[in-house]
Design a protein around this motif. Structure first.
Motif, PDB file in Angstrom:
ATOM      1  N   CYS A  81      71.484 -92.408 -35.627  1.00 35.64           N
ATOM      2  CA  CYS A  81      71.876 -91.595 -34.488  1.00 35.64           C
ATOM      3  C   CYS A  81      71.741 -92.415 -33.218  1.00 35.64           C
ATOM      4  O   CYS A  81      70.626 -92.757 -32.816  1.00 35.64           O
ATOM      5  N   SER A  82      72.848 -92.704 -32.612  1.00 30.63           N
ATOM      6  CA  SER A  82      72.798 -93.513 -31.401  1.00 30.63           C
ATOM      7  C   SER A  82      71.996 -92.787 -30.317  1.00 30.63           C
ATOM      8  O   SER A  82      71.288 -93.411 -29.539  1.00 30.63           O
ATOM      9  N   CYS A  83      72.066 -91.470 -30.303  1.00 36.38           N
ATOM     10  CA  CYS A  83      71.334 -90.719 -29.276  1.00 36.38           C
ATOM     11  C   CYS A  83      69.823 -90.865 -29.447  1.00 36.38           C
ATOM     12  O   CYS A  83      69.092 -91.073 -28.491  1.00 36.38           O
ATOM     13  N   ILE A  84      69.372 -90.797 -30.695  1.00 31.78           N
ATOM     14  CA  ILE A  84      67.936 -90.944 -30.957  1.00 31.78           C
ATOM     15  C   ILE A  84      67.483 -92.354 -30.585  1.00 31.78           C
ATOM     16  O   ILE A  84      66.453 -92.551 -29.936  1.00 31.78           O
ATOM     17  N   ASN A  85      68.294 -93.309 -30.994  1.00 36.15           N
ATOM     18  CA  ASN A  85      67.906 -94.698 -30.777  1.00 36.15           C
ATOM     19  C   ASN A  85      67.915 -95.113 -29.319  1.00 36.15           C
ATOM     20  O   ASN A  85      67.112 -95.927 -28.899  1.00 36.15           O
ATOM     21  N   ILE A  86      68.833 -94.518 -28.558  1.00 36.44           N
ATOM     22  CA  ILE A  86      68.952 -94.981 -27.174  1.00 36.44           C
ATOM     23  C   ILE A  86      68.013 -94.229 -26.231  1.00 36.44           C
ATOM     24  O   ILE A  86      67.670 -94.734 -25.167  1.00 36.44           O
ATOM     25  N   CYS A  87      67.588 -93.033 -26.622  1.00 36.22           N
ATOM     26  CA  CYS A  87      66.777 -92.214 -25.707  1.00 36.22           C
ATOM     27  C   CYS A  87      65.470 -92.939 -25.350  1.00 36.22           C
ATOM     28  O   CYS A  87      64.645 -93.200 -26.227  1.00 36.22           O
ATOM     29  N   PRO A  88      65.276 -93.265 -24.063  1.00 29.94           N
ATOM     30  CA  PRO A  88      64.104 -94.071 -23.701  1.00 29.94           C
ATOM     31  C   PRO A  88      62.787 -93.300 -23.796  1.00 29.94           C
ATOM     32  O   PRO A  88      61.724 -93.905 -23.852  1.00 29.94           O
ATOM     33  N   THR A  89      62.857 -91.963 -23.820  1.00 27.59           N
ATOM     34  CA  THR A  89      61.607 -91.185 -23.848  1.00 27.59           C
ATOM     35  C   THR A  89      61.409 -90.481 -25.183  1.00 27.59           C
ATOM     36  O   THR A  89      60.535 -89.626 -25.317  1.00 27.59           O
TER      37      THR A  89
ATOM     38  N   ASN B  60      64.235 -82.859 -36.816  1.00 28.11           N
ATOM     39  CA  ASN B  60      63.047 -82.108 -37.234  1.00 28.11           C
ATOM     40  C   ASN B  60      62.838 -82.223 -38.742  1.00 28.11           C
ATOM     41  O   ASN B  60      63.618 -82.896 -39.432  1.00 28.11           O
ATOM     42  N   ASP B  61      61.818 -81.564 -39.277  1.00 25.68           N
ATOM     43  CA  ASP B  61      61.493 -81.743 -40.700  1.00 25.68           C
ATOM     44  C   ASP B  61      62.621 -81.298 -41.632  1.00 25.68           C
ATOM     45  O   ASP B  61      62.721 -81.744 -42.766  1.00 25.68           O
ATOM     46  N   LYS B  62      63.506 -80.419 -41.126  1.00 30.21           N
ATOM     47  CA  LYS B  62      64.645 -80.018 -41.966  1.00 30.21           C
ATOM     48  C   LYS B  62      65.818 -80.991 -41.824  1.00 30.21           C
ATOM     49  O   LYS B  62      66.850 -80.824 -42.468  1.00 30.21           O
ATOM     50  N   GLY B  63      65.651 -81.941 -40.929  1.00 28.99           N
ATOM     51  CA  GLY B  63      66.727 -82.909 -40.723  1.00 28.99           C
ATOM     52  C   GLY B  63      67.719 -82.510 -39.641  1.00 28.99           C
ATOM     53  O   GLY B  63      68.771 -83.117 -39.504  1.00 28.99           O
ATOM     54  N   PHE B  64      67.422 -81.435 -38.891  1.00 25.37           N
ATOM     55  CA  PHE B  64      68.344 -81.005 -37.837  1.00 25.37           C
ATOM     56  C   PHE B  64      67.989 -81.660 -36.517  1.00 25.37           C
ATOM     57  O   PHE B  64      66.825 -81.912 -36.223  1.00 25.37           O
ATOM     58  N   MET B  65      68.993 -81.891 -35.719  1.00 24.20           N
ATOM     59  CA  MET B  65      68.802 -82.564 -34.439  1.00 24.20           C
ATOM     60  C   MET B  65      68.122 -81.622 -33.441  1.00 24.20           C
ATOM     61  O   MET B  65      68.499 -80.471 -33.293  1.00 24.20           O
ATOM     62  N   GLU B  66      67.098 -82.135 -32.751  1.00 27.67           N
ATOM     63  CA  GLU B  66      66.436 -81.353 -31.703  1.00 27.67           C
ATOM     64  C   GLU B  66      66.248 -82.232 -30.469  1.00 27.67           C
ATOM     65  O   GLU B  66      66.241 -83.458 -30.572  1.00 27.67           O
ATOM     66  N   ILE B  67      66.110 -81.572 -29.329  1.00 33.67           N
ATOM     67  CA  ILE B  67      65.837 -82.311 -28.099  1.00 33.67           C
ATOM     68  C   ILE B  67      64.567 -81.720 -27.476  1.00 33.67           C
ATOM     69  O   ILE B  67      64.483 -80.502 -27.279  1.00 33.67           O
TER      70      ILE B  67
ATOM     71  N   ASN C  77      69.549 -73.961 -36.735  1.00 30.40           N
ATOM     72  CA  ASN C  77      68.396 -74.051 -37.628  1.00 30.40           C
ATOM     73  C   ASN C  77      68.736 -73.770 -39.095  1.00 30.40           C
ATOM     74  O   ASN C  77      67.985 -73.109 -39.812  1.00 30.40           O
ATOM     75  N   GLY C  78      69.882 -74.251 -39.511  1.00 31.36           N
ATOM     76  CA  GLY C  78      70.231 -74.158 -40.930  1.00 31.36           C
ATOM     77  C   GLY C  78      71.214 -73.060 -41.277  1.00 31.36           C
ATOM     78  O   GLY C  78      71.660 -72.964 -42.417  1.00 31.36           O
ATOM     79  N   ASP C  79      71.570 -72.248 -40.290  1.00 32.68           N
ATOM     80  CA  ASP C  79      72.506 -71.154 -40.560  1.00 32.68           C
ATOM     81  C   ASP C  79      73.569 -71.136 -39.460  1.00 32.68           C
ATOM     82  O   ASP C  79      73.580 -70.251 -38.614  1.00 32.68           O
ATOM     83  N   PRO C  80      74.459 -72.122 -39.463  1.00 33.63           N
ATOM     84  CA  PRO C  80      75.377 -72.285 -38.323  1.00 33.63           C
ATOM     85  C   PRO C  80      76.325 -71.096 -38.117  1.00 33.63           C
ATOM     86  O   PRO C  80      77.073 -70.728 -39.019  1.00 33.63           O
ATOM     87  N   LYS C  81      76.247 -70.524 -36.917  1.00 30.91           N
ATOM     88  CA  LYS C  81      77.018 -69.310 -36.624  1.00 30.91           C
ATOM     89  C   LYS C  81      78.519 -69.601 -36.528  1.00 30.91           C
ATOM     90  O   LYS C  81      79.344 -68.778 -36.909  1.00 30.91           O
ATOM     91  N   CYS C  82      78.885 -70.767 -35.993  1.00 27.91           N
ATOM     92  CA  CYS C  82      80.308 -71.078 -35.831  1.00 27.91           C
ATOM     93  C   CYS C  82      81.016 -71.101 -37.182  1.00 27.91           C
ATOM     94  O   CYS C  82      82.160 -70.685 -37.307  1.00 27.91           O
ATOM     95  N   VAL C  83      80.301 -71.582 -38.210  1.00 27.41           N
ATOM     96  CA  VAL C  83      80.897 -71.654 -39.542  1.00 27.41           C
ATOM     97  C   VAL C  83      81.223 -70.258 -40.046  1.00 27.41           C
ATOM     98  O   VAL C  83      82.302 -69.989 -40.568  1.00 27.41           O
ATOM     99  N   LYS C  84      80.258 -69.341 -39.832  1.00 28.47           N
ATOM    100  CA  LYS C  84      80.450 -67.956 -40.263  1.00 28.47           C
ATOM    101  C   LYS C  84      81.608 -67.295 -39.549  1.00 28.47           C
ATOM    102  O   LYS C  84      82.339 -66.499 -40.119  1.00 28.47           O
ATOM    103  N   LYS C  85      81.753 -67.603 -38.249  1.00 35.99           N
ATOM    104  CA  LYS C  85      82.717 -66.850 -37.437  1.00 35.99           C
ATOM    105  C   LYS C  85      84.111 -67.473 -37.399  1.00 35.99           C
ATOM    106  O   LYS C  85      85.051 -66.821 -36.965  1.00 35.99           O
TER     107      LYS C  85
END
Lengths: 164, 632
Positions: A58-66, A72-79, A115-123
């Motif tokens: 993930c370029s975002c993870i790698n580049i973020c200086p802080t 997270n533990d489920k593998g989902f992206m968090e900020i 968090n594992g249940d994407p709403k856009c996919v459902k809708k």
């Protein structure tokens, strides 16, 4: 692991995904607060949904200086917004332009798969957004493609493929 | 005050004085007129003096969106644009979908009022609270597509939403439209012509604000119910596959497809130009308006033949059937080409096709000769004539200059074919023969913008299901298309309903035709979204109020009972062939029933005082008395 895949040619450009995303995450309706965005050009009928692809590098993870970006533990992206210094290097570095700016708070936002249940996919009314294993997505695509390949051949022999 | 559902602001731009003002949305307007069309009609009645010249700076061009637009309510994506019409000299109003309306809402406005007239060609750029009046000299003369491209390039942003007028509007064609997302046309009644008269080429808009609803939990629940209803509706898949073009073949089979300018109601080439044909041979993907879960627009490409390489969105039933059956053309590709031209030049497809087909009938009858029509051969279906006339109309060139005023004025100017000029109050009739669908016919007669199906859209009469009429109106015939009984009740019910749908700015196909949003359900949604406490009866009353204020606008402009009529052919000549053969339009009896239902005076067509009072329209009574209109 399961990911969100996009079948762009199926997208109608209705932006229902943007609406459900902002409603779920922000409690109000605003496509500009959404973690998924559709990029459209009416003249050519282009409707292309963009969202985080959860790359393994993930370029975002790698580049973020802080180290505000993490999986997270489920593998989902968090900020971790408290750590964010608003340098927007994440936005700059994402290959797909899938890190967006939250227009009210001026912070980066990115899809966390609800968090594992994407709403856009459902809708999604056209099935353009698919939440599945990579291998499964390949299968779905390939079966569809195979039908297209065979359509003319079968037509010539008087057979018609029924739509699903 | 915090607004839910609504954006909460009214933007007023005076182009003469270059003055911009932003005010809060008036609570009274919100409660009594709901949104969209309701807002526009009320505003025009209040702010326009009677009998003004529609092309003078005195006229106001008003865009409105509705309280559900910008939320997730399925299909809430539409806007109304209204002004006094240069085509009909009465209320002008048109409605389109796409993505403009939602963007306007996110920019923070429920209504945008354009006043005065700019000295130079300009366009507006609205980015939330920042409003710029920008030079449009380089855009003048450009077609809708080109103009959109240049604006997005100039502003450096492809996500901007636009409404644009084409060259036809600039050239003063009386029936030019306003186009959103290139192909979403608010084209009826010449709103584009009004926009051009103000030297306003386009509005580009971008918004970043949010819409909140009063009761998110309840709203979410209602949306889930509505989604389920839409997805399980029997019309879902046909509509998604073909959009409104799906009805071309059924209308032909039922024998009321206007063919060769209403001289017939059955088109022998219907199969070749049907929605089915279009879907199977030309469509490559679906497209939808904002927040629509029933995407019914289709993107087509012509792959081979003379017009290979032509692509675009749609078309819908009206333009498709207008440029095929109505003008006697059996070639689908020619129709697609004609519709593409009409879109790019910025014309109303229905009126353009009426003008051309009217000229063709006059030509067939010998009233027009080749040298009257710039040497064109106006035989039914002649490709060259159809395409040339579209171009000539848009440029106001030669014979096109005469047609560019609409069929009513053209027939008056030439002194021929007045009785076959298919219009009501100056607005051309759509693609459904009133003799074969009498509720629709009555709708044309009384509609507040002239001959138009979308004011009433009594779609349920096409079901031919007597149980429905019995249940809703106590008259089984009301929902049988060839019967005249009960149509007054049917049309006034559907008119009130359509007024609500247009004011909420949701899609009429879904809300009304598919009957997803009846009055009770609408009340529930309005309450969850805006917090306004209403029941089904209150909602219908708002619809009735909108119909009556529009009628009041017409009365003030001199419209009376004698204008509520149809062209002679429908009243005197029975349908010549097909399944609806022998049917004729019984005007007087249906109109009387309608007036009775509306509580309008049967002799004059003016609403009774009592009715206006009941609808809190005392200001209409005051105005009428002030300018000497007798009201009982």
């Amino acid at each position: 692991m399961k990911k969100i895949f996009i079948d762009a040619f199926k997208c109608s450009g209705c932006r229902y995904c943007e609406l459900v995303c902002s409603f779920f995450h922000e409690g109000k309706f605003n496509p500009k607060l959404s973690r998924i965005r559709i990029f459209k050009e009416d003249e050519y009928g282009i409707d292309n949904p963009i969202l985080c692809s959860l790359c393994s590098y993930c370029s975002c993870i790698n580049i973020c200086p802080t180290n505000a970006f993490y999986k997270n533990d489920k593998g989902f992206m968090e900020i971790n917004i408290e750590k964010c210094i608003k340098c927007y290097k994440c936005i700059e570095s994402c290959f797909f332009g899938a890190v967006f700016l939250h227009l009210e708070k001026n912070i980066p936002i990115v899809c966390n798969l609800c968090n594992g249940d994407p709403k856009c996919v459902k809708k999604c009314p056209t099935g353009a957004i698919i939440f599945t294993e990579p291998n499964n997505f390949t299968q779905i695509k390939n079966y569809e493609y195979s039908r297209i390949v065979y359509q003319d051949f079968l037509n010539k022999h008087g057979m018609k493929i029924k739509s699903e | 005050m915090k607004y839910y559902g609504y954006a909460g602001k009214i933007l007023r731009i005076n182009l003469s004085k270059r003055k911009i003002s932003i005010k809060d949305l008036e609570k009274d307007l919100m409660i009594k007129f709901l949104g969209g069309r309701g807002f526009n009609s009320k505003r025009l009645f209040d702010e326009l003096p009677p009998k003004i010249d529609p092309l003078s700076p005195e006229n106001k061009l008003i865009f409105s969106t509705g309280p559900l637009v910008g939320t997730m309510f399925p299909t809430a994506s539409r806007f109304n644009v209204s002004a006094k019409s240069p085509q009909t000299n009465i209320l002008g109003d048109s409605n389109a979908g796409g993505h403009f309306s939602a963007e306007m809402k996110y920019a923070g406005y429920d209504q945008i009022i354009i006043e005065g007239k700019s000295k130079e060609p300009i366009y507006l750029y609205i980015n939330d609270d920042e409003i710029k009046i920008l030079d449009a000299k380089h855009l003048w003369g450009k077609d809708v597509y080109e103009c959109d491209r240049i604006i997005k390039k100039d502003l450096g942003d492809k996500s901007i939403q636009t409404v644009i007028i084409g060259p036809a509007a600039e050239n003063g064609v009386k029936f030019a439209g306003i186009f959103a997302n290139l192909m979403r046309a608010a084209a009826r009644t010449g709103m584009g012509t009004v926009m051009a008269s103000k030297n306003l080429k386009a509005i580009a808009i971008k918004g970043s604000k949010s819409i909140e609803v009063a009761n998110p939990k309840k709203f979410e629940k209602i949306i889930e119910e509505i989604e389920e209803e839409i997805y399980n509706h029997p019309q879902y898949w046909p509509r998604r596959k073909m959009g409104t073009t799906r009805i071309l073949l059924p209308v032909n089979a039922m024998g009321f497809l206007p063919t060769r300018h209403f001289t017939s109601t059955v088109f022998e080439y219907a199969e070749n130009v049907s929605g089915e044909k279009l879907a199977e041979e030309y469509n490559i993907k679906v497209r939808g308006c904002f927040a629509c879960i029933l995407p019914c627009s289709r993107f087509y490409i012509i792959k081979e033949g003379k017009y290979a390489g032509l692509y675009g969105e749609g078309p819908e039933y009206e333009p498709l059937s207008s440029f095929t059956a109505r003008v006697g053309n059996g070639d689908l590709q020619v129709a697609l080409k004609a519709i593409d031209m009409v879109n790019k030049l910025g014309l109303d497809a229905i009126t353009t096709a009426e003008c051309i087909s009217w000229a063709m009938e006059c030509y067939e009858k010998g009233w027009l000769k080749k040298n009257d029509v710039d040497g064109l051969d106006l035989t039914w279906g002649n490709e060259e004539a159809i395409l040339k006339l579209i171009e000539k109309i848009s440029k106001r060139e030669g014979f096109g200059d005469i047609l560019a005023d609409g069929v009513k004025r053209a027939s008056e100017k030439l002194g021929i074919g007045k009785e076959i000029a298919m219009h009501v109050k100056g607005l051309e009739i759509i693609q459904a023969d009133p003799r074969g669908a009498k509720g629709y016919g009555l709708g044309y007669v009384v509609a507040s913008r002239g001959a138009d199906h979308l004011r009433a859209e009594p779609f349920m009469e096409l079901s031919d299901d007597p149980k429905k009429g019995e249940k809703l109106f106590g008259i089984p015939e009301a929902t049988i298309r060839l019967e005249y009984k009960g149509k007054g009740k049917l049309v006034s019910y559907c008119e009130d309903w359509c007024a609500i749908v247009d004011s909420l700015e949701v899609c009429k196909n879904v809300a009304e035709n598919m009957e997803i949003l009846p009055f009770d359900k609408a009340a529930e949604v309005i309450e969850a979204a805006t917090g306004l406490k209403l029941n089904g009866k209150d909602v219908r009353k708002i619809g009735e109020r909108i119909i009556n204020i529009e009628r009041a606008f017409l009365i003030r402009e001199g419209i009376r009972k004698e204008h509520d009529t149809l062209p002679k052919r429908f009243l005197e000549e029975p349908i010549p062939s097909g399944i609806s053969k022998g049917s004729i339009f019984e005007l007087e009896i249906m109109l009387n029933e309608y007036y009775e239902e509306r509580k309008w005076n049967k002799k004059t067509g003016i609403p009774y005082k009592e009715k206006l009072k009941e609808l809190d329209l005392e200001n209409v009574i005051e105005q009428f008395e002030k300018i000497g209109i007798e009201i009982e």
